[in-house]
Design a protein around this motif. Structure first.
Motif, PDB file in Angstrom:
ATOM      1  N   GLU A  28      29.130 -30.873  17.401  1.00  0.00           N
ATOM      2  CA  GLU A  28      29.859 -31.977  16.763  1.00  0.00           C
ATOM      3  C   GLU A  28      28.931 -32.811  15.873  1.00  0.00           C
ATOM      4  OE1 GLU A  28      33.350 -32.609  20.151  1.00  0.00           O
ATOM      5  OE2 GLU A  28      31.499 -33.784  20.275  1.00  0.00           O
ATOM      6  N   MET A  29      27.715 -33.085  16.359  1.00  0.00           N
ATOM      7  CA  MET A  29      26.766 -33.873  15.572  1.00  0.00           C
ATOM      8  C   MET A  29      26.260 -33.107  14.346  1.00  0.00           C
ATOM      9  SD  MET A  29      24.592 -35.792  18.593  1.00  0.00           S
ATOM     10  CE  MET A  29      23.544 -36.751  17.490  1.00  0.00           C
ATOM     11  N   ALA A  30      26.115 -31.785  14.502  1.00  0.00           N
ATOM     12  CA  ALA A  30      25.692 -30.960  13.366  1.00  0.00           C
ATOM     13  C   ALA A  30      26.756 -30.964  12.271  1.00  0.00           C
ATOM     14  CB  ALA A  30      25.408 -29.529  13.835  1.00  0.00           C
ATOM     15  N   LEU A  31      28.020 -30.913  12.678  1.00  0.00           N
ATOM     16  CA  LEU A  31      29.117 -30.973  11.695  1.00  0.00           C
ATOM     17  C   LEU A  31      29.140 -32.331  10.984  1.00  0.00           C
ATOM     18  CD1 LEU A  31      31.831 -29.135  13.799  1.00  0.00           C
ATOM     19  CD2 LEU A  31      31.044 -28.408  11.534  1.00  0.00           C
ATOM     20  N   GLU A  32      28.858 -33.388  11.736  1.00  0.00           N
ATOM     21  CA  GLU A  32      28.799 -34.728  11.120  1.00  0.00           C
ATOM     22  C   GLU A  32      27.633 -34.824  10.140  1.00  0.00           C
ATOM     23  OE1 GLU A  32      28.664 -37.874  14.056  1.00  0.00           O
ATOM     24  OE2 GLU A  32      30.371 -36.998  15.141  1.00  0.00           O
ATOM     25  N   LYS A  33      26.509 -34.239  10.513  1.00  0.00           N
ATOM     26  CA  LYS A  33      25.292 -34.377   9.697  1.00  0.00           C
ATOM     27  C   LYS A  33      25.312 -33.499   8.453  1.00  0.00           C
ATOM     28  CE  LYS A  33      20.263 -34.341   9.903  1.00  0.00           C
ATOM     29  NZ  LYS A  33      19.081 -34.593  10.736  1.00  0.00           N
ATOM     30  N   TRP A  34      25.736 -32.243   8.614  1.00  0.00           N
ATOM     31  CA  TRP A  34      25.637 -31.289   7.505  1.00  0.00           C
ATOM     32  C   TRP A  34      26.988 -30.878   6.923  1.00  0.00           C
ATOM     33  CZ3 TRP A  34      22.206 -29.750  11.772  1.00  0.00           C
ATOM     34  CH2 TRP A  34      20.873 -30.108  11.545  1.00  0.00           C
ATOM     35  N   GLY A  35      28.080 -31.293   7.564  1.00  0.00           N
ATOM     36  CA  GLY A  35      29.396 -30.881   7.105  1.00  0.00           C
ATOM     37  C   GLY A  35      29.693 -29.443   7.486  1.00  0.00           C
ATOM     38  N   ALA A  36      30.957 -29.044   7.283  1.00  0.00           N
ATOM     39  CA  ALA A  36      31.357 -27.668   7.611  1.00  0.00           C
ATOM     40  C   ALA A  36      31.044 -26.753   6.415  1.00  0.00           C
ATOM     41  CB  ALA A  36      32.844 -27.638   7.925  1.00  0.00           C
ATOM     42  N   PRO A  37      30.789 -25.468   6.698  1.00  0.00           N
ATOM     43  CA  PRO A  37      30.718 -24.854   8.029  1.00  0.00           C
ATOM     44  C   PRO A  37      29.326 -24.974   8.634  1.00  0.00           C
ATOM     45  CG  PRO A  37      30.497 -23.144   6.369  1.00  0.00           C
ATOM     46  CD  PRO A  37      30.658 -24.450   5.619  1.00  0.00           C
ATOM     47  N   VAL A  38      29.308 -25.034   9.962  1.00  0.00           N
ATOM     48  CA  VAL A  38      28.079 -24.882  10.735  1.00  0.00           C
ATOM     49  C   VAL A  38      28.265 -23.611  11.548  1.00  0.00           C
ATOM     50  CG1 VAL A  38      26.848 -25.787  12.745  1.00  0.00           C
ATOM     51  CG2 VAL A  38      27.399 -27.302  10.837  1.00  0.00           C
ATOM     52  N   TYR A  39      27.266 -22.754  11.556  1.00  0.00           N
ATOM     53  CA  TYR A  39      27.371 -21.476  12.268  1.00  0.00           C
ATOM     54  C   TYR A  39      26.818 -21.613  13.690  1.00  0.00           C
ATOM     55  CZ  TYR A  39      28.885 -19.174   8.043  1.00  0.00           C
ATOM     56  OH  TYR A  39      29.623 -18.795   6.950  1.00  0.00           O
ATOM     57  N   VAL A  40      27.443 -20.898  14.608  1.00  0.00           N
ATOM     58  CA  VAL A  40      27.019 -20.916  16.005  1.00  0.00           C
ATOM     59  C   VAL A  40      26.863 -19.466  16.464  1.00  0.00           C
ATOM     60  CG1 VAL A  40      27.497 -21.736  18.341  1.00  0.00           C
ATOM     61  CG2 VAL A  40      28.365 -23.032  16.377  1.00  0.00           C
ATOM     62  N   ARG A  41      25.644 -19.134  16.913  1.00  0.00           N
ATOM     63  CA  ARG A  41      25.403 -17.767  17.391  1.00  0.00           C
ATOM     64  C   ARG A  41      25.890 -17.660  18.830  1.00  0.00           C
ATOM     65  NH1 ARG A  41      22.100 -14.711  20.384  1.00  0.00           N
ATOM     66  NH2 ARG A  41      21.409 -12.667  19.620  1.00  0.00           N
ATOM     67  N   HIS A  42      26.921 -16.877  19.028  1.00  0.00           N
ATOM     68  CA  HIS A  42      27.628 -16.679  20.297  1.00  0.00           C
ATOM     69  C   HIS A  42      28.460 -17.926  20.595  1.00  0.00           C
ATOM     70  CE1 HIS A  42      28.514 -14.488  23.929  1.00  0.00           C
ATOM     71  NE2 HIS A  42      28.286 -15.556  24.650  1.00  0.00           N
ATOM     72  N   GLU A  43      29.454 -17.792  21.485  1.00  0.00           N
ATOM     73  CA  GLU A  43      30.251 -18.949  21.898  1.00  0.00           C
ATOM     74  C   GLU A  43      29.303 -20.016  22.433  1.00  0.00           C
ATOM     75  OE1 GLU A  43      33.136 -17.809  24.817  1.00  0.00           O
ATOM     76  OE2 GLU A  43      34.455 -16.866  23.350  1.00  0.00           O
ATOM     77  N   ILE A  44      29.456 -21.245  21.960  1.00  0.00           N
ATOM     78  CA  ILE A  44      28.532 -22.315  22.358  1.00  0.00           C
ATOM     79  C   ILE A  44      28.531 -22.482  23.870  1.00  0.00           C
ATOM     80  CG2 ILE A  44      30.241 -24.167  21.973  1.00  0.00           C
ATOM     81  CD1 ILE A  44      26.459 -24.418  21.227  1.00  0.00           C
TER      82      ILE A  44
END
Length: 316
Positions: A28-44
């Motif tokens: 959630e904080m990464a999306l706030e900081k860098w905007g979408a999309p943010v990639y996540v390797r494997h289900e968080i």
């Protein structure tokens, strides 16, 4: 119409642990900081409801790093990753954030320390689980032997029985793991164990709560995902502790009401990656069908909190 009476034994602690809470916050904080999309390797974390919620906010879930564009941030899941993954991200000059649970990272550090001291590692864990892959991937190939059962201990071939150490996956059954550790110590008396138990506090606490209430329950429902190791262990622990019917359900819609006909008491708990909203949904489904009395079963208080990585705490 008069509803039949039912006692719901509600386990505490249940649901989210500090590592899961931190991992979700990181996305959630990464999306706030860098905007979408943010990639996540494997289900968080292993929960479809959580993953779908983050996907709706702009998280993109992939299985391998090469599916991520180099110009977008990537987050490593709470289960941990092999050492080669952050090394490759750094080589590609990617922004990456490690959401590995600090208690999993502790196991990684233990394994590396034993390796530096010349000990061959044995890992107690489940083959193919991302946490197991991540921990085994901290050391060169062949340096970690995996055992899943006490029977496996008799079959493994080690380099030197006097130069061994073991670590465990953090989400295992406490009782099953104790049996495997006993088998390891019996066959390899010189084996070195962790300074402190590798099975995490949240896994242990949730299993203890289930053990406390299982004998009082006609049925036990564990809210969790089918790929969640700690959730599946709760089902096994409940059955072993005397509950005749123990089942894993992802949501209220998965409850087999026919199997529950004639029951008077149900235990409800949730794996460490299941949000409270899903537990409330299950309780409401019972209230629609029964005159429910909720009885909390509290065996521990949890107040653990983990900080998010510094990269998310400083301005962009």
């Amino acid at each position: 119409m008069t509803l039949p009476p039912l006692t719901l034994h509600l386990a505490a602690p249940r649901g989210f642990c500090a590592g899961v809470d931190r991992a979700i916050k990181i996305v959630e904080m990464a999306l706030e900081k860098w905007g979408a999309p943010v990639y996540v390797r494997h289900e968080i974390v292993h929960n479809r409801f959580v993953v779908d919620g983050l996907r709706a906010k702009g998280a993109v879930f992939v299985e391998e790093l090469d599916e991520c564009p180099p110009d977008r941030p990537v987050i490593f899941s709470a289960h941990g990753v092999p050492k080669a993954v952050p090394a490759e991200a750094a080589r590609r000059e990617m922004i990456y954030v490690d959401a590995t649970c600090p208690l999993v990272s502790k196991v990684h550090i233990e394994a590396a320390r034993h390796h530096e001291n010349g000990l061959q590692m044995i890992m107690i864990g489940h083959a193919g689980h991302p946490e197991t892959l991540g921990t085994m991937g901290q050391l060169p190939e062949g340096e970690v032997l995996l055992v899943e059962t006490a029977e496996d201990v008799a079959r493994i071939e080690v380099r030197d029985p006097e130069r061994l150490a073991f670590v465990t996956q953090t989400t295992l059954s406490v009782d099953d793991t104790a049996d495997i550790v006993a088998a390891l110590r019996a066959r390899f008396p010189a084996i070195v164990g962790p300074h402190k138990e590798d099975i995490c506090y949240a896994t242990t606490n949730r299993q203890e709560a289930v053990k406390a209430m299982a004998p009082e329950c006609d049925a036990l429902l564990v809210v969790g995902a089918p790929n969640s190791s700690n959730s599946k262990r709760l089902v096994e622990v409940g059955a072993r502790a005397g509950c005749a019917y123990a089942q894993l359900v992802q949501r209220a819609a998965d409850i087999d009401w026919r199997a529950l006909e004639g029951i008077r008491s149900v235990g409800i708990t949730a794996g460490a990656s299941a949000p409270e909203v899903l537990i409330e949904e299950v309780i409401e489904a019972f209230r629609d069908r029964y005159a429910v009395t909720v009885r909390p079963v509290t065996t521990a208080e949890e107040n653990v909190e983990f900080k998010v990585p510094r990269i998310l705490r400083v301005p962009a």
